[in-house]
Design a protein around this motif. Sequence first.
Motif, PDB file in Angstrom:
ATOM      1  N   SER A  33      -2.278  49.593 -41.167  1.00 50.57           N
ATOM      2  CA  SER A  33      -3.603  50.065 -39.995  1.00 50.57           C
ATOM      3  C   SER A  33      -4.532  51.179 -40.688  1.00 50.57           C
ATOM      4  CB  SER A  33      -3.229  50.596 -38.908  1.00 50.57           C
ATOM      5  OG  SER A  33      -4.793  51.541 -38.090  1.00 50.57           O
ATOM      6  N   ARG A  34      -4.176  52.167 -41.491  1.00 50.20           N
ATOM      7  CA  ARG A  34      -5.146  53.181 -41.746  1.00 50.20           C
ATOM      8  C   ARG A  34      -4.923  52.735 -43.497  1.00 50.20           C
ATOM      9  NH1 ARG A  34      -0.202  57.290 -41.208  1.00 50.20           N
ATOM     10  NH2 ARG A  34      -0.926  58.761 -38.902  1.00 50.20           N
ATOM     11  N   ALA A  35      -4.599  51.645 -44.400  1.00 47.44           N
ATOM     12  CA  ALA A  35      -4.393  50.989 -45.192  1.00 47.44           C
ATOM     13  C   ALA A  35      -5.754  49.755 -44.529  1.00 47.44           C
ATOM     14  CB  ALA A  35      -3.347  50.733 -46.585  1.00 47.44           C
ATOM     15  N   SER A  36      -6.263  49.342 -43.993  1.00 46.43           N
ATOM     16  CA  SER A  36      -7.112  48.335 -43.674  1.00 46.43           C
ATOM     17  C   SER A  36      -8.621  48.781 -43.041  1.00 46.43           C
ATOM     18  CB  SER A  36      -7.125  47.443 -42.517  1.00 46.43           C
ATOM     19  OG  SER A  36      -6.481  48.314 -41.578  1.00 46.43           O
ATOM     20  N   ALA A  37      -8.737  50.449 -43.107  1.00 44.21           N
ATOM     21  CA  ALA A  37      -9.756  51.063 -43.001  1.00 44.21           C
ATOM     22  C   ALA A  37     -10.396  51.911 -43.652  1.00 44.21           C
ATOM     23  CB  ALA A  37      -9.984  51.623 -41.642  1.00 44.21           C
TER      24      ALA A  37
END
Length: 368
Positions: free
Chosen positions: A180-184
């Motif tokens: 979730s964090r890496a994709s944003a």
Amino acid sequence: MGATEKIWNATEVAETHSSEIPSSSRTIDHSLSLPAMKPRIVELFKDLFKQWSNLDESDFSLETVSGGITNLLLKVSVRENDGSAVIRLYGPNTEYVIDRQRELQAIPHLSTAGFGAKLLGVFGNGMVQSFIDARTLTPSDMRKPKLVAEIAKQLRKFHEVEIPGSREPQLWNDISKFFSRASALKFDDSEKQKKYEMVSFEEINKEINGLKAMADRFNAPVVYCHNDLLSGNLMLNENEGKLYFIDFEYGSYSYRGFDLGNHFNEYAGYDCDYNLYPSQDEQFNFFRHYLKPDTPHEVSEEALDALYAETNIYMLASHLYWAIWALIQAKMSPIDFDYLSYFFLRYNEYTKQKEKCFSLAQSYFQSR
């Protein structure tokens, strides 16, 4: 307490007066030079440990132990006979990938069970722990037969430690949070942004779901895992032949196979030479000492085959975990390390090994 873990009176103070660990709200700037850091650390020690509140700065000495790609470790010695301790300064922004509350909850229980250094105090951006008189292992050390047997035995004991709280396995929850964090993310550096845009998060999400479905079929035992058992987190006092596991910041309840597969991935060393990944015979040797530490020769072929298939599916999960972790670090960490290239290194190795590991798992299930 022996010379291998010489610590100071602060331990006794913490243990006899209260079950609570001394704490301070002070923080230490990670980027300061050692001379500039020293007076701040002295004040921190005086704040944490009242018996030293009247000492002078000259009574303390400070030296760097190591600096990894997450934390800075400093050895602090107090006068000639008061022993030494280690300050662990958390790397900036590590809260994006590390659950500090989970770590602090586990450390006292692991320490009581004989693992790692004792927790002596906590402060705004780090902790104080007892000093372990031992050398850090190298990647090549980890595959030496005597050490293989000892690591396996100690890992079995580690997995038997009971940590209070939920026993819900955290692997897929952690991977989901990382994803979730890496994709944003968005990078200020145009070259980094260009490299980041080469990542297909739709593909990664599909891989996570497919791997989880396969891994769940194993119904692997849920144990308290170290989750980061690389050579840098293994220490050896050669005079006493004592092995230490250290650094539990990624520890959690998780699947046995993940700890094993992740450890085997670390045979590749800091150069990430995955040609060094242990052979089936080498893994079986490790499994024998892990499954039956006292009678390794009694482990059945059936048990070895089962653990081999389980471990090598979770080895794939290790590659995904650290690949996605690296994307977050590429944005958040100030450390001079090419995390984006590390993502591709780990993800490409996952892709390379996937078919073989899935075939192994399918063969195992068909043979049951």
